[in-house]
Design a protein around this motif. Structure first.
Motif, PDB file in Angstrom:
ATOM      1  N   PHE A   4      -3.718   2.327  12.009  1.00  0.00           N
ATOM      2  CA  PHE A   4      -3.685   2.856  10.650  1.00  0.00           C
ATOM      3  C   PHE A   4      -4.815   3.846  10.457  1.00  0.00           C
ATOM      4  O   PHE A   4      -5.971   3.540  10.682  1.00  0.00           O
ATOM      5  CB  PHE A   4      -3.824   1.722   9.657  1.00  0.00           C
ATOM      6  CG  PHE A   4      -3.106   0.533  10.131  1.00  0.00           C
ATOM      7  CD1 PHE A   4      -1.726   0.516  10.144  1.00  0.00           C
ATOM      8  CD2 PHE A   4      -3.797  -0.528  10.659  1.00  0.00           C
ATOM      9  CE1 PHE A   4      -1.059  -0.561  10.633  1.00  0.00           C
ATOM     10  CE2 PHE A   4      -3.127  -1.598  11.151  1.00  0.00           C
ATOM     11  CZ  PHE A   4      -1.755  -1.628  11.147  1.00  0.00           C
ATOM     12  N   GLN A   9      -5.067   4.526   4.588  1.00  0.00           N
ATOM     13  CA  GLN A   9      -5.765   3.437   3.911  1.00  0.00           C
ATOM     14  C   GLN A   9      -6.329   3.921   2.585  1.00  0.00           C
ATOM     15  O   GLN A   9      -6.261   3.248   1.558  1.00  0.00           O
ATOM     16  CB  GLN A   9      -6.869   2.932   4.819  1.00  0.00           C
ATOM     17  CG  GLN A   9      -7.860   2.025   4.154  1.00  0.00           C
ATOM     18  CD  GLN A   9      -9.268   2.405   4.549  1.00  0.00           C
ATOM     19  OE1 GLN A   9      -9.476   3.021   5.586  1.00  0.00           O
ATOM     20  NE2 GLN A   9     -10.216   2.059   3.719  1.00  0.00           N
ATOM     21  N   MET A  20      -3.211   1.476 -11.861  1.00  0.00           N
ATOM     22  CA  MET A  20      -3.913   0.710 -12.890  1.00  0.00           C
ATOM     23  C   MET A  20      -4.291   1.624 -14.063  1.00  0.00           C
ATOM     24  O   MET A  20      -4.126   1.277 -15.224  1.00  0.00           O
ATOM     25  CB  MET A  20      -5.208   0.108 -12.321  1.00  0.00           C
ATOM     26  CG  MET A  20      -4.955  -0.967 -11.301  1.00  0.00           C
ATOM     27  SD  MET A  20      -4.432  -2.488 -12.103  1.00  0.00           S
ATOM     28  CE  MET A  20      -4.141  -3.525 -10.696  1.00  0.00           C
TER      29      MET A  20
ATOM     30  N   ALA B  85      -3.960  -8.391 -15.071  1.00  0.00           N
ATOM     31  CA  ALA B  85      -3.839  -7.777 -13.742  1.00  0.00           C
ATOM     32  C   ALA B  85      -5.196  -7.275 -13.261  1.00  0.00           C
ATOM     33  O   ALA B  85      -5.578  -7.498 -12.104  1.00  0.00           O
ATOM     34  CB  ALA B  85      -2.840  -6.631 -13.787  1.00  0.00           C
ATOM     35  N   PHE B  89      -6.426  -9.217  -9.878  1.00  0.00           N
ATOM     36  CA  PHE B  89      -6.337  -8.522  -8.608  1.00  0.00           C
ATOM     37  C   PHE B  89      -7.642  -8.606  -7.796  1.00  0.00           C
ATOM     38  O   PHE B  89      -7.635  -9.138  -6.686  1.00  0.00           O
ATOM     39  CB  PHE B  89      -5.912  -7.068  -8.847  1.00  0.00           C
ATOM     40  CG  PHE B  89      -5.558  -6.328  -7.602  1.00  0.00           C
ATOM     41  CD1 PHE B  89      -4.347  -6.553  -6.960  1.00  0.00           C
ATOM     42  CD2 PHE B  89      -6.450  -5.424  -7.053  1.00  0.00           C
ATOM     43  CE1 PHE B  89      -4.021  -5.877  -5.806  1.00  0.00           C
ATOM     44  CE2 PHE B  89      -6.140  -4.745  -5.894  1.00  0.00           C
ATOM     45  CZ  PHE B  89      -4.914  -4.967  -5.262  1.00  0.00           C
ATOM     46  N   PRO B 196      -5.759  -2.653   4.947  1.00  0.00           N
ATOM     47  CA  PRO B 196      -4.631  -1.707   4.957  1.00  0.00           C
ATOM     48  C   PRO B 196      -3.338  -2.338   5.462  1.00  0.00           C
ATOM     49  O   PRO B 196      -2.257  -2.076   4.927  1.00  0.00           O
ATOM     50  CB  PRO B 196      -5.095  -0.609   5.910  1.00  0.00           C
ATOM     51  CG  PRO B 196      -6.571  -0.691   5.904  1.00  0.00           C
ATOM     52  CD  PRO B 196      -6.906  -2.134   5.699  1.00  0.00           C
ATOM     53  N   ALA B 197      -3.448  -3.205   6.465  1.00  0.00           N
ATOM     54  CA  ALA B 197      -2.243  -3.792   7.039  1.00  0.00           C
ATOM     55  C   ALA B 197      -1.608  -4.803   6.104  1.00  0.00           C
ATOM     56  O   ALA B 197      -0.400  -5.024   6.143  1.00  0.00           O
ATOM     57  CB  ALA B 197      -2.568  -4.445   8.381  1.00  0.00           C
ATOM     58  N   LEU B 199      -1.876  -4.719   2.737  1.00  0.00           N
ATOM     59  CA  LEU B 199      -1.796  -4.213   1.367  1.00  0.00           C
ATOM     60  C   LEU B 199      -0.400  -4.349   0.752  1.00  0.00           C
ATOM     61  O   LEU B 199      -0.259  -4.698  -0.419  1.00  0.00           O
ATOM     62  CB  LEU B 199      -2.243  -2.748   1.329  1.00  0.00           C
ATOM     63  CG  LEU B 199      -2.951  -2.346   0.046  1.00  0.00           C
ATOM     64  CD1 LEU B 199      -4.107  -3.280  -0.239  1.00  0.00           C
ATOM     65  CD2 LEU B 199      -3.447  -0.919   0.135  1.00  0.00           C
ATOM     66  N   PHE B 203       0.252  -6.267  -2.674  1.00  0.00           N
ATOM     67  CA  PHE B 203       0.856  -5.624  -3.846  1.00  0.00           C
ATOM     68  C   PHE B 203       2.057  -6.414  -4.351  1.00  0.00           C
ATOM     69  O   PHE B 203       2.189  -6.686  -5.538  1.00  0.00           O
ATOM     70  CB  PHE B 203       1.313  -4.205  -3.495  1.00  0.00           C
ATOM     71  CG  PHE B 203       0.251  -3.191  -3.738  1.00  0.00           C
ATOM     72  CD1 PHE B 203      -0.568  -3.282  -4.844  1.00  0.00           C
ATOM     73  CD2 PHE B 203       0.055  -2.140  -2.860  1.00  0.00           C
ATOM     74  CE1 PHE B 203      -1.563  -2.349  -5.079  1.00  0.00           C
ATOM     75  CE2 PHE B 203      -0.932  -1.211  -3.088  1.00  0.00           C
ATOM     76  CZ  PHE B 203      -1.746  -1.312  -4.196  1.00  0.00           C
ATOM     77  N   VAL B 279       8.816  -1.739  -8.843  1.00  0.00           N
ATOM     78  CA  VAL B 279       7.585  -1.117  -8.350  1.00  0.00           C
ATOM     79  C   VAL B 279       7.077  -1.875  -7.126  1.00  0.00           C
ATOM     80  O   VAL B 279       6.668  -1.278  -6.130  1.00  0.00           O
ATOM     81  CB  VAL B 279       6.507  -1.088  -9.461  1.00  0.00           C
ATOM     82  CG1 VAL B 279       5.162  -0.700  -8.883  1.00  0.00           C
ATOM     83  CG2 VAL B 279       6.904  -0.122 -10.547  1.00  0.00           C
ATOM     84  N   TRP B 282       9.161  -1.020  -4.150  1.00  0.00           N
ATOM     85  CA  TRP B 282       8.878   0.354  -3.733  1.00  0.00           C
ATOM     86  C   TRP B 282       7.552   0.433  -2.980  1.00  0.00           C
ATOM     87  O   TRP B 282       7.469   1.036  -1.913  1.00  0.00           O
ATOM     88  CB  TRP B 282       8.846   1.254  -4.966  1.00  0.00           C
ATOM     89  CG  TRP B 282       8.433   2.652  -4.695  1.00  0.00           C
ATOM     90  CD1 TRP B 282       9.165   3.609  -4.048  1.00  0.00           C
ATOM     91  CD2 TRP B 282       7.182   3.256  -5.005  1.00  0.00           C
ATOM     92  NE1 TRP B 282       8.446   4.770  -3.956  1.00  0.00           N
ATOM     93  CE2 TRP B 282       7.219   4.584  -4.541  1.00  0.00           C
ATOM     94  CE3 TRP B 282       6.021   2.797  -5.653  1.00  0.00           C
ATOM     95  CZ2 TRP B 282       6.148   5.469  -4.687  1.00  0.00           C
ATOM     96  CZ3 TRP B 282       4.966   3.671  -5.814  1.00  0.00           C
ATOM     97  CH2 TRP B 282       5.031   4.991  -5.329  1.00  0.00           C
ATOM     98  N   LEU B 283       6.517  -0.249  -3.518  1.00  0.00           N
ATOM     99  CA  LEU B 283       5.205  -0.223  -2.861  1.00  0.00           C
ATOM    100  C   LEU B 283       5.277  -0.840  -1.465  1.00  0.00           C
ATOM    101  O   LEU B 283       4.769  -0.289  -0.497  1.00  0.00           O
ATOM    102  CB  LEU B 283       4.179  -0.995  -3.699  1.00  0.00           C
ATOM    103  CG  LEU B 283       3.596  -0.246  -4.888  1.00  0.00           C
ATOM    104  CD1 LEU B 283       2.705  -1.168  -5.701  1.00  0.00           C
ATOM    105  CD2 LEU B 283       2.803   0.957  -4.403  1.00  0.00           C
ATOM    106  N   ARG B 286       7.000   1.457   0.927  1.00  0.00           N
ATOM    107  CA  ARG B 286       6.152   2.608   1.227  1.00  0.00           C
ATOM    108  C   ARG B 286       5.114   2.271   2.295  1.00  0.00           C
ATOM    109  O   ARG B 286       4.961   2.984   3.279  1.00  0.00           O
ATOM    110  CB  ARG B 286       5.453   2.995  -0.064  1.00  0.00           C
ATOM    111  CG  ARG B 286       4.883   4.362  -0.105  1.00  0.00           C
ATOM    112  CD  ARG B 286       4.256   4.531  -1.472  1.00  0.00           C
ATOM    113  NE  ARG B 286       2.955   5.173  -1.303  1.00  0.00           N
ATOM    114  CZ  ARG B 286       2.769   6.455  -1.506  1.00  0.00           C
ATOM    115  NH1 ARG B 286       3.763   7.201  -1.894  1.00  0.00           N
ATOM    116  NH2 ARG B 286       1.577   6.992  -1.324  1.00  0.00           N
ATOM    117  N   TYR B 287       4.419   1.141   2.123  1.00  0.00           N
ATOM    118  CA  TYR B 287       3.349   0.834   3.067  1.00  0.00           C
ATOM    119  C   TYR B 287       3.884   0.279   4.375  1.00  0.00           C
ATOM    120  O   TYR B 287       3.296   0.479   5.422  1.00  0.00           O
ATOM    121  CB  TYR B 287       2.338  -0.116   2.419  1.00  0.00           C
ATOM    122  CG  TYR B 287       1.575   0.601   1.352  1.00  0.00           C
ATOM    123  CD1 TYR B 287       0.815   1.717   1.684  1.00  0.00           C
ATOM    124  CD2 TYR B 287       1.672   0.226   0.023  1.00  0.00           C
ATOM    125  CE1 TYR B 287       0.158   2.427   0.710  1.00  0.00           C
ATOM    126  CE2 TYR B 287       1.015   0.935  -0.952  1.00  0.00           C
ATOM    127  CZ  TYR B 287       0.253   2.039  -0.607  1.00  0.00           C
ATOM    128  OH  TYR B 287      -0.391   2.747  -1.563  1.00  0.00           O
TER     129      TYR B 287
END
Lengths: 318, 293
Positions: A4, A9, A20, B85, B89, B196-197, B199, B203, B279, B282-283, B286-287
């Motif tokens: 990645f 990232q 947000m 949220a 989070f 990152p992996a 995420l 989400f 959402v 979709w997120l 995407r990732y």
């Protein structure tokens, strides 16, 4: 496979931050748009009301009209129930408590201990209607003793014949409000002699519309709930006359108001914190209540007091 | 044909029948669930659609059905949800990172593990009692948006932690080890590899968590969210109401029009929920696509 990259990232983080931000901006944006009231009025401030869900429709209607007339004020109405409302009232958290019964002795003592002084003001009448299915062609009225026989905690009544010998052997299916309701308290106290004493094998719901549906769909049904719910559903269910000793009387606006619908008609109250009464917006709100409020009481399905009684309330304020 | 092959043919036929029967059974189960949903949606849309217009979205509640709207409750829901949220989070993800990456394997951590899982199953009304005692009365926040959001945060935090941990755990340890072997520190590994992996999973979890908060009523009623508020909150310290409470208050009115209004409000609530879920899908999509490059 490539590991990645930094870019992906970073993008991920940016996306989350932007998301947000957009959400919070959307809220703030809508908010500021909706609140541009044409202010500049003399009255301002917040009035907090809580308590009985039976009384709430009246308070909400008056609050709605009052806020239209006085755009600078904010009136909130909660429905914690009569008991829950008094708890907040005694703690000094609210200005006005909606009540479908008188304040209890222990609540009185607690208020005194906290230094909360109050006045009790009647605002409307409500009747508890005893209702049956339209296909029920035998029962027209009932005596208080018969009601007690049906609803007593140790009741063995299973069919209509058990209530009155010349009624058919139709299974009696009971509907009533749940134990948190002021209507339940008032009914059990009046009919069974002790608040909260009731047989428990009946269909209970805090939502009176569920009770209306239940009675409307069941030939052998018998139920009780607030007059407004009967008045709104006369095409689906019928009310029984109640004989409190002077002959059977059916619940109507006039029988509830003049007290002949005995013993299941009751006054509804608001309790006002005396300290709050010193604030001009609270005083104006109450004045509004006893003048414009009368029509609103009828509009939301309750029976207004007589004109003289509202005038007496007004004079009491002065 | 000899005896054996006849027996075989018979068994084959029986297995084929069984196969079809099972297929029918699972199909019926699915159809049952979908049918219940369809009936529910049909009823709600039939009653509510006629009442749903722009006026409905920007008006305050009213005793006159034609004048009534959901502006204050919709805004209350958005305020509570966004603050929930924002609180959930960072706290949830940080806790998940600690528990997965840093926490030593000992009895105390085991105990914490079990408790987080248990907290996710505690009935929501219990959090309402906690919120009333701590935030409304104890911290003197009153019956405000902020107190409501804090209560909701407590309620959904365990779910957030659990879903984030799952996401973090699903990152292959070979990736971590490879990065560590190149001399990276633990924090660098977490920042550049693990987060990152995971995420997309985080989400998805966070939005499902927030969706849960949107639908909750009981704890908010308990902490004293109101049923009639004719102004939208302007700050976190304002009093508020939320959509589910408004729906409940309308359903219990005697006049039939109000149950139609409730149906219209339910449609709005469904749209908010579904768009949040969209959402999240979709997120994730995407990732996932990016990470598999």
């Amino acid at each position: 496979m490539r590991l990645f990259s930094r870019i992906s990232q970073k993008n991920a983080l940016y996306t989350s931050i932007v998301l947000m931000l957009v959400l919070s901006l959307a809220v703030v944006g809508c908010n500021s748009g909706g609140n541009t009231n044409g202010g500049g009025d003399q009255l301002s401030g917040t009035i907090k009301i809580d308590g009985s869900s039976t009384v709430a429709p009246i308070s909400e209607a008056v609050a709605e009209e009052f806020m239209i007339a006085n755009p600078g004020t904010q009136v909130t109405v909660g429905t914690s129930g009569t008991g829950g409302g008094f708890k907040k009232f005694i703690a000094g958290e609210i200005d006005i408590s909606d009540a479908s019964r008188h304040i209890k002795d222990e609540e009185k003592n607690a208020a005194e201990k906290n230094g909360v002084e109050y006045i009790e003001i009647p605002i409307a009448y409500d009747g508890i209607s005893i209702v049956a299915n339209h296909d029920n062609d035998w029962a027209k009225s009932m005596t208080v003793e018969e009601l007690n026989k049906i609803w007593a905690p140790d009741s063995k009544v299973k069919s209509w014949q058990d209530v009155r010998a010349d009624w058919p052997d139709e299974k009696l299916v009971l509907y009533g409000p749940g134990t948190d309701s002021g209507t339940f308290d008032y009914f059990t106290e009046t009919i069974n002699g002790e608040a909260g004493a009731s047989r428990t094998d009946y269909t209970a719901s805090e939502d009176d519309n569920v009770l209306v549906q239940g009675v409307a769909g069941d030939k052998g049904a018998l139920g009780y709930f607030g007059y407004a719910y009967y008045a709104e559903n006369t095409s689906k269910i019928k009310a029984l006359g109640i004989d409190g000793g002077d002959g059977a009387v059916e619940p109507t606006d006039s029988t509830i108001k003049d007290g002949t619908y005995k013993p299941l008609a009751r006054p509804l109250f608001i309790y006002v914190n005396k300290k709050a009464l010193e604030r001009p917006e609270v005083k104006e709100f109450l004045k509004f209540f006893f003048t414009e409020g009368k029509a609103l009481v009828a509009e939301v399905g309750y029976v207004p007091l007589n004109d003289e009684e509202y005038e007496a309330n007004l004079k009491f304020l002065e | 044909m000899d005896e054996e092959s006849i027996a075989f043919q018979r068994r084959l036929k029986r297995r084929a029948t069984l196969d079809i029967a099972f297929h029918g059974l699972v199909l019926a189960a699915t159809a049952f669930a979908l049918l219940a949903l369809a009936v529910l949606l049909f009823d709600v849309f039939r009653k509510g659609l006629g009442w749903l217009d722009y006026q409905f979205l920007v008006s305050f509640p009213s005793r006159i059905p034609a004048r009534a709207g959901i502006y204050s409750s919709l805004m209350g829901t958005l305020w509570v949800t966004v603050i929930t949220a924002l609180l959930t989070f960072p706290i949830g993800v940080a806790t998940a990172i600690f528990l997965e990456e840093y926490a030593p394997k000992n009895r105390l951590m085991n105990f914490i593990d079990i408790n987080v899982a248990n907290l996710a199953g505690v009935p929501s009304i219990v959090y309402g009692i906690l919120g009333l005692a701590i935030f409304v009365r104890g911290m003197m926040l009153g019956r405000t948006v902020f107190a409501g959001a804090l209560t909701m945060t407590l309620l959904v935090l365990p779910i957030m932690i659990i879903t984030s941990r799952e996401a973090i755990r699903s990152v292959p340890s070979s990736l971590r080890l490879a990065f560590l072997a190149m001399g990276a520190t633990k924090w660098q590994t977490i920042r550049h590899i693990v987060l990152p992996a995971s995420l997309s999973g985080i989400f998805t979890g966070s939005i499902l968590t927030v969706s849960r908060a949107i639908g909750e009523t009981a704890p908010l009623i308990l902490i004293g969210a109101l049923s009639f508020v004719a102004f939208a909150p302007r700050s976190p310290m304002d009093e508020f109401t939320v959509l589910p409470i408004q729906i409940f208050s309308w359903v219990s009115r005697p006049q039939a029009e109000f149950s139609n209004l409730a149906a219209a409000a339910i449609i709005v609530l469904l749209i908010v929920l579904l768009s949040m879920n969209a959402v999240s899908v979709w997120l994730r999509h995407r990732y996932e696509k990016r990470n598999s490059k």
